[in-house]
Motif scaffolding. Sequence first.
Motif, short mmCIF file in Angstrom:
data_model
loop_
_atom_site.label_atom_id
_atom_site.label_comp_id
_atom_site.label_asym_id
_atom_site.label_seq_id
_atom_site.Cartn_x
_atom_site.Cartn_y
_atom_site.Cartn_z
N TYR A 1 -40.26 -27.56 -38.66
CA TYR A 1 -40.39 -28.52 -37.42
C TYR A 1 -39.25 -28.96 -37.09
CZ TYR A 1 -45.40 -28.57 -39.10
OH TYR A 1 -46.79 -28.36 -39.73
N CYS A 2 -38.32 -28.90 -38.08
CA CYS A 2 -36.81 -29.33 -37.58
C CYS A 2 -35.90 -28.42 -37.14
CB CYS A 2 -36.11 -30.03 -39.20
SG CYS A 2 -36.92 -31.44 -39.46
N ALA A 3 -36.53 -26.96 -36.72
CA ALA A 3 -35.76 -26.21 -36.20
C ALA A 3 -35.21 -26.35 -34.78
CB ALA A 3 -36.54 -24.87 -36.17
N PRO A 4 -34.12 -25.98 -34.42
CA PRO A 4 -33.86 -26.08 -33.01
C PRO A 4 -34.87 -25.54 -32.04
CG PRO A 4 -32.13 -25.11 -34.34
CD PRO A 4 -33.35 -25.02 -34.91
N LEU A 5 -34.52 -25.64 -30.54
CA LEU A 5 -35.29 -25.21 -29.73
C LEU A 5 -35.30 -23.50 -29.86
CD1 LEU A 5 -34.82 -27.75 -28.31
CD2 LEU A 5 -34.77 -26.41 -26.14
N SER A 6 -36.31 -22.65 -29.30
CA SER A 6 -36.45 -21.33 -29.27
C SER A 6 -35.21 -20.85 -28.82
CB SER A 6 -37.83 -20.83 -29.07
OG SER A 6 -37.68 -19.57 -28.72
N THR A 7 -34.56 -19.55 -29.23
CA THR A 7 -33.51 -19.03 -28.60
C THR A 7 -34.02 -18.49 -27.20
OG1 THR A 7 -34.20 -16.98 -29.69
CG2 THR A 7 -32.47 -18.10 -30.66
N VAL A 8 -35.09 -18.24 -26.80
CA VAL A 8 -35.48 -17.70 -25.65
C VAL A 8 -35.85 -18.75 -24.64
CG1 VAL A 8 -36.48 -15.46 -26.80
CG2 VAL A 8 -38.04 -17.67 -26.21
N SER A 9 -35.95 -20.30 -24.98
CA SER A 9 -36.41 -21.19 -24.25
C SER A 9 -35.48 -21.36 -22.92
CB SER A 9 -36.04 -22.51 -24.93
OG SER A 9 -34.67 -22.83 -25.28
N ALA A 10 -34.24 -21.09 -23.14
CA ALA A 10 -33.40 -21.00 -21.78
C ALA A 10 -33.80 -19.83 -20.78
CB ALA A 10 -31.94 -21.13 -22.24
N VAL A 11 -34.01 -18.70 -21.44
CA VAL A 11 -34.22 -17.69 -20.64
C VAL A 11 -35.55 -17.90 -20.01
CG1 VAL A 11 -34.75 -15.05 -20.56
CG2 VAL A 11 -33.06 -16.12 -22.11
N PHE A 12 -36.65 -18.26 -20.73
CA PHE A 12 -37.81 -18.58 -20.27
C PHE A 12 -37.93 -19.52 -18.79
CE2 PHE A 12 -40.55 -16.57 -23.78
CZ PHE A 12 -40.38 -15.38 -23.18
N THR A 13 -37.28 -20.75 -19.25
CA THR A 13 -36.92 -21.65 -18.31
C THR A 13 -36.37 -21.18 -17.07
OG1 THR A 13 -36.60 -23.34 -20.06
CG2 THR A 13 -36.13 -23.96 -18.09
N ARG A 14 -35.39 -20.30 -16.86
CA ARG A 14 -35.06 -19.75 -15.68
C ARG A 14 -35.89 -18.84 -14.94
NH1 ARG A 14 -29.77 -20.72 -14.23
NH2 ARG A 14 -28.49 -21.57 -15.79
N LYS A 15 -36.63 -18.11 -15.92
CA LYS A 15 -37.58 -17.28 -15.27
C LYS A 15 -38.79 -17.79 -14.66
CE LYS A 15 -38.57 -13.44 -17.42
NZ LYS A 15 -39.11 -12.25 -18.06
N ILE A 16 -39.19 -19.15 -14.84
CA ILE A 16 -40.05 -20.14 -14.04
C ILE A 16 -39.54 -20.68 -12.81
CG2 ILE A 16 -41.48 -20.24 -16.26
CD1 ILE A 16 -40.65 -23.42 -16.15
N GLY A 17 -38.30 -20.35 -12.64
CA GLY A 17 -37.77 -20.97 -11.34
C GLY A 17 -36.59 -22.33 -11.38
N TYR A 18 -36.76 -22.81 -12.83
CA TYR A 18 -35.69 -23.75 -12.87
C TYR A 18 -34.14 -23.23 -13.34
CZ TYR A 18 -33.79 -28.15 -14.67
OH TYR A 18 -33.13 -29.68 -14.73
N GLN A 19 -33.33 -23.90 -12.43
CA GLN A 19 -32.20 -23.20 -12.37
C GLN A 19 -30.88 -23.99 -13.13
OE1 GLN A 19 -31.64 -19.93 -11.72
NE2 GLN A 19 -33.87 -19.90 -11.23
N GLY A 20 -31.11 -25.26 -13.61
CA GLY A 20 -30.13 -26.21 -14.04
C GLY A 20 -29.90 -25.77 -15.57
N ASP A 21 -28.90 -26.71 -15.98
CA ASP A 21 -28.46 -26.30 -17.47
C ASP A 21 -29.11 -27.21 -18.49
OD1 ASP A 21 -26.28 -24.52 -16.87
OD2 ASP A 21 -25.23 -26.26 -15.70
N MET A 22 -30.19 -27.55 -17.90
CA MET A 22 -31.03 -28.69 -19.03
C MET A 22 -31.48 -27.98 -20.27
SD MET A 22 -34.56 -30.60 -18.35
CE MET A 22 -35.57 -29.19 -18.30
N SER A 23 -32.05 -26.82 -20.22
CA SER A 23 -32.47 -26.22 -21.42
C SER A 23 -31.38 -25.66 -22.34
CB SER A 23 -33.17 -24.82 -20.94
OG SER A 23 -33.89 -23.99 -22.14
N ALA A 24 -30.33 -25.28 -21.77
CA ALA A 24 -29.21 -24.60 -22.65
C ALA A 24 -28.49 -25.86 -23.58
CB ALA A 24 -28.13 -24.00 -21.86
N THR A 25 -28.28 -26.84 -22.69
CA THR A 25 -27.83 -27.96 -23.32
C THR A 25 -28.71 -28.68 -24.38
OG1 THR A 25 -26.46 -28.71 -21.13
CG2 THR A 25 -26.80 -30.34 -22.96
#
Length: 302
Positions: free
Chosen positions: A257-281
């Motif tokens: 449960y203490c793991a970081p965000l999934s490595t694909v979270s930033a990729v999927f966030t962009r694929k749904i249309g969100y273009q900011g740096d929120m997910s990567a940060t």
Amino acid sequence: MFDVLIKSLTFILIIVIGYTLKKVDVLKKSDANVVATIIMNITLPCALLTSANGIELDATILILIAIGIISNVVMMIIGYIASIKDDAKMKGAFMINTSGYNIGNFVLPFVQSFFPGMGVVYLCSFDIGNALMGLGMTYAVADHVASGENHFDIKELFKKLFSSIPFDVYVLIFILAIFKLQIPSPILTIASTIGAGNSFLAMLMIGLMLEIKVSPLEAKNVFKILGLRIVGTIVVSLLTLLLPIPLLAKEIMIMAYCAPLSTVSAVFTRKIGYQGDMSATANSLSILVSVVCMVVLLLIFI
């Protein structure tokens, strides 16, 4: 305690090496994509095959698979509720980034070092459910919310799932467990040699990816995501302590449960249309938080 600190600091040192090599231009952030490709397609599958060979299905294993699914669903719902007043794309982004756990590239190296054997088996069991959600289901639901579509493309969903080699390996491990089959020793020898490099490459990749870059407007949402994950981790950890599973399984779940965000979270966030740096940060900051949490948990558990 000294051994725990030394091993933990070794992982942290590798992350620092990766980050330093990027800063002095020996490596580039884009090189993390190459390392990630090697990890996801070669070293991680081999590490999983080696670690989970001989797994036997029992009630605990099935419970942990279910926990992997349920924890993702719960966090996804929390993300949706927390962004209920935002636009559709932000809702989808929150659903992706509040759920999902980076198990193979972050938690697995720690568990392999400190809890070999059943500890790895328990973690892999959890990650079967986590991978099912994180590599396909969560994205499908978030994309549905972000786009306002009225149907799911089941074919596309399964294509995404089975195009992931680690997920395919989990399916193979599960099938072998059902029929109580063992992987031939020559294959295990090859897999263990290749998989031995997974921990180093995973931590090096994290160092290369580590980058804090976000606009003031997005900063609020970044800390909101991290806050939701921390609160969610505390809640599901407390609930896990009540489950009828072995103590070691409970400890491994809390680490997961203490793991970081999934490595694909930033990729999927962009694929749904969100273009900011929120997910990567948020991903980078979650790594820093997870490193601290992991060292503390190891000191407590060991």
